[in-house]
Design a protein around this motif. Structure first.
Motif: not given
Length: 368
Positions: A30-45
């Protein structure tokens, strides 16, 4: 944090229906203007990284409206195809539907570790970066910066936290297990296979003909002298200064910033205490600075002490030519990324007995 506050924060950070294709996993940073998550793209797999930009500011993040989201996305998109830059996939701007809606920037997932974490790990394990390792890292980052600047993009926030490591050990096409899990940043890093990628484009700007650049108000120990002095006369060499700071950090082996300070004044004192004030005073833009800015310069800055900080036993003359060229306080004399890559340090290296001995030890000593 009280339970009610935690619930409120989770509710505010909930992803909208437009993001339904992505299964949220653990937070990466996370920074001052956003937070970053790991995620699973169910369409592009495949695994992706998603940066959430706040549309309300009720979660402690700086508000990012459509102009801010568009700027960051545009700068990332302009860098598409550059190997040493985190790649942009798509943007979801929920603010189009709601005045306080969050926005999301989907990027390629790079890895579990940033350069700051890697430097600190090396300190803990008492394994300093060799000059050859520093050269390899800097070559990748300078090549990324050269290509980025060629697209008219200024990063403006180059620092170790915004350099991500991809050592090829994670399978992007393997669906992560459900549940809150911490990112594993303790495992082995294959140093000779790492690709270093520049991310964190939240402050980036796109240059254009006749376009005036804004004053950079968020300053760090990696901010160039002209930015510390609040000048709006700057160009892509503010980024090469940041890369010079990273090079110095790698060589110092402390895991911390060489110019770290609690305030802009402390940072300036450390910067000019090492690189001196002669260069910045020779800069053509110096005369246009406000008097109160000039008064912040150390009175006894004088000449550069950079070679004293990095003597020949720590850094060869060819390596110091690059370091001193990047950490030149006069932006007109500072190396661009393209100029730095032309220096002999990045040319074909001669293999003496020392380098031959080290190459023989690869595979014998454990890689950490």
């Amino acid at each position: 944090m009280a339970p009610s506050a935690r619930r409120l924060r989770q509710k505010e950070a909930a992803w909208p229906r437009s993001m339904a294709r992505y299964e949220q996993r653990e937070k990466l940073g996370a920074g001052i203007n956003g937070e970053v998550f790991k995620a699973w793209d169910t369409q592009d797999k495949l695994i992706v990284a998603i940066k959430r930009l706040s549309g309300s500011g009720n979660d402690g993040l700086i508000i990012s409206g459509i102009p801010e989201v568009a700027r960051e996305s545009m700068c990332l998109s302009a860098c598409r195809g550059i190997p040493s830059i985190v790649q942009h996939r798509r943007t979801y701007a929920d603010a189009y539907q709601s005045e306080n809606g969050d926005s999301f920037i989907v990027m390629d997932y790079v890895g579990r570790l940033n350069l700051r974490g890697y430097m600190q790990r090396r300190v803990t394990r008492r394994r300093r970066f060799s000059e050859a390792e520093v050269r390899r890292i800097m070559k990748q980052l300078l090549e990324g910066a050269k290509a980025m600047h060629g697209q008219g993009v200024l990063h403006l926030d180059i620092k170790p936290e915004n350099v991500l490591l991809d050592d090829g050990t994670e399978d992007r096409k393997e669906r992560p297990k459900k549940g809150a899990i911490e990112a594993d940043v303790r495992g082995e890093v294959k140093g000779d296979r790492v690709v270093y990628k520049i991310g964190g484009f939240g402050m980036s700007q796109k240059k254009g003909p006749g376009k005036s650049l804004p004053e950079v108000t968020i300053l760090t120990p990696y901010s160039a002298p002209e930015l510390l002095l609040h000048s709006r006369e700057y160009d892509d060499r503010v980024d090469t200064w940041g890369l010079g700071c990273i090079m110095a950090d790698l060589l110092s082996g402390t895991g911390a910033s060489m110019f770290d300070g609690e305030s802009d004044i402390e940072i300036m004192a450390k910067v000019f205490g090492i690189v001196g004030t002669e260069g910045i005073k020779d800069w053509s833009g110096y005369s246009a600075l406000a008097a109160d800015r000039k008064s912040k310069l150390p009175g006894d800055g004088g000449i550069s002490r950079l070679r004293h900080k990095f003597p020949s036993r720590k850094l060869s003359s060819a390596g110091f030519e690059v370091l001193s060229g990047l950490l030149e306080s006069n932006p007109e004399k500072r190396l661009t990324a393209a100029e730095a890559l032309q220096k002999p340090w990045f040319g074909k290296q001669r293999r003496g007995f020392g380098s031959f001995f080290k190459s023989c030890m690869v595979g014998v000593l454990p890689e950490i």
